[in-house]
Design a protein around this motif. Structure first.
Motif, PDB file in Angstrom:
ATOM      1  N   ASP A 174       0.863  -1.179   0.000  1.00 57.79           N
ATOM      2  CA  ASP A 174       0.000   0.000   0.000  1.00 57.79           C
ATOM      3  C   ASP A 174       0.900   1.231   0.000  1.00 57.79           C
ATOM      4  OD1 ASP A 174      -1.751   2.089   0.477  1.00 57.79           O
ATOM      5  OD2 ASP A 174      -3.010   0.934   1.845  1.00 57.79           O
ATOM      6  N   ASN A 214       0.011   4.231  -0.241  1.00 62.13           N
ATOM      7  CA  ASN A 214      -0.585   5.360   0.477  1.00 62.13           C
ATOM      8  C   ASN A 214      -0.337   5.251   1.976  1.00 62.13           C
ATOM      9  OD1 ASN A 214      -1.730   6.605  -1.839  1.00 62.13           O
ATOM     10  ND2 ASN A 214      -3.398   5.113  -1.810  1.00 62.13           N
ATOM     11  N   GLN A 215      -0.513   4.041   2.529  1.00 66.90           N
ATOM     12  CA  GLN A 215      -0.309   3.824   3.957  1.00 66.90           C
ATOM     13  C   GLN A 215       1.116   3.372   4.277  1.00 66.90           C
ATOM     14  OE1 GLN A 215      -2.652   4.630   6.150  1.00 66.90           O
ATOM     15  NE2 GLN A 215      -4.005   5.221   4.454  1.00 66.90           N
ATOM     16  N   ASN A 230       5.763  -1.665   8.079  1.00 68.86           N
ATOM     17  CA  ASN A 230       5.781  -0.357   7.416  1.00 68.86           C
ATOM     18  C   ASN A 230       7.160  -0.101   6.824  1.00 68.86           C
ATOM     19  OD1 ASN A 230       3.801   0.082  10.003  1.00 68.86           O
ATOM     20  ND2 ASN A 230       3.083   1.239   8.234  1.00 68.86           N
TER      21      ASN A 230
END
Length: 236
Positions: A119, A121-122, A183
């Protein structure tokens, strides 16, 4: 030699007054001429400025009429605006092709990936796959935690990944399945930066082997490139 002034005082005062009068008149004439010249100059400038403004207005109306008569003008302007924004759009998109180069450095030879989602965006990556043992999966997770990156032209390093979590795992006789979620720092996919990963030597990754096993097994992935077998990866 003796000189006598035979003119009376009144005559002397009269002559002095005449000289003063002529001087004042000459000065007044010069001032009047200068003021008249300045007035004429101001009038000329004013007229020239009005003429220039009128010419400019006429040109604006003429060019506006030509533009309004141009067919498909709105489409042309739209295309020009889109073309001018291409550079910013290009610099803003992530360098997704770096992902497989990074995985070639990070993933142990005993670990396979069957499914991968990212992702942008995240800034989250999720990997699902299998390994020869759960300890290998744990070592893989530790490698992610301690991997740093550096940017060309700057000093120091920063963590490339964070919040590394083994969200799911299962054991069988000869293998272990896993799901890792973590992340990443957006800079490592910044297309305007030249990035190099610094991977801790905790495991034997595919980039360190001459003939590594397949990184991906049957499954789905979010990017189409193949991993590069290199010792270090520099993002361009």
């Amino acid at each position: 030699m003796i000189q006598f002034n035979l003119l009376p005082d009144v005559k002397l005062q009269y002559l002095k007054a005449e000289r003063t009068k002529r001087l004042v008149m000459a000065t007044s004439i010069l001032v009047s001429v200068a003021a008249l010249g300045i007035l004429i100059l101001l009038l000329a400038v004013t007229q020239l400025q009005k003429k220039h403004l009128n010419d400019v207005d006429r040109d604006i109306k003429s060019y506006s009429a030509k533009l309004e008569g141009q067919p498909n003008l709105s489409k042309i302007l739209t295309v020009q605006n889109q073309l001018s924004s291409l550079t910013n759009l290009h610099n803003g998109k992530p360098a997704a092709n770096r992902l497989f180069d990074y995985l070639g450095q990070l993933v142990p030879n005993q670990v396979n990936i069957s499914n991968m989602t990212i992702d942008f965006n995240q800034h989250v990556i999720t990997l699902t796959g299998s390994a020869n043992a759960l300890s290998t999966v744990n070592t893989f997770a530790d490698t992610l935690k301690f991997t740093n990156y550096s940017v060309s032209g700057t000093q120091g390093t920063k963590p490339a990944f964070s919040n590394v979590v083994l969200t799911n795992f299962a054991l069988s006789n000869n293998s272990a399945s896993y799901t890792l979620t973590f992340n990443y720092d957006p800079t490592i996919f910044d297309i305007t930066q030249k990035v190099t990963l610094s991977v801790p030597k905790l495991i034997t990754t595919r980039s360190e082997l001459d003939k590594p096993s397949d990184l991906f097994v049957q499954g789905t992935t979010s990017t189409p490139s193949a991993p590069a077998n290199t010792n270090s990866t520099t993002g361009q």
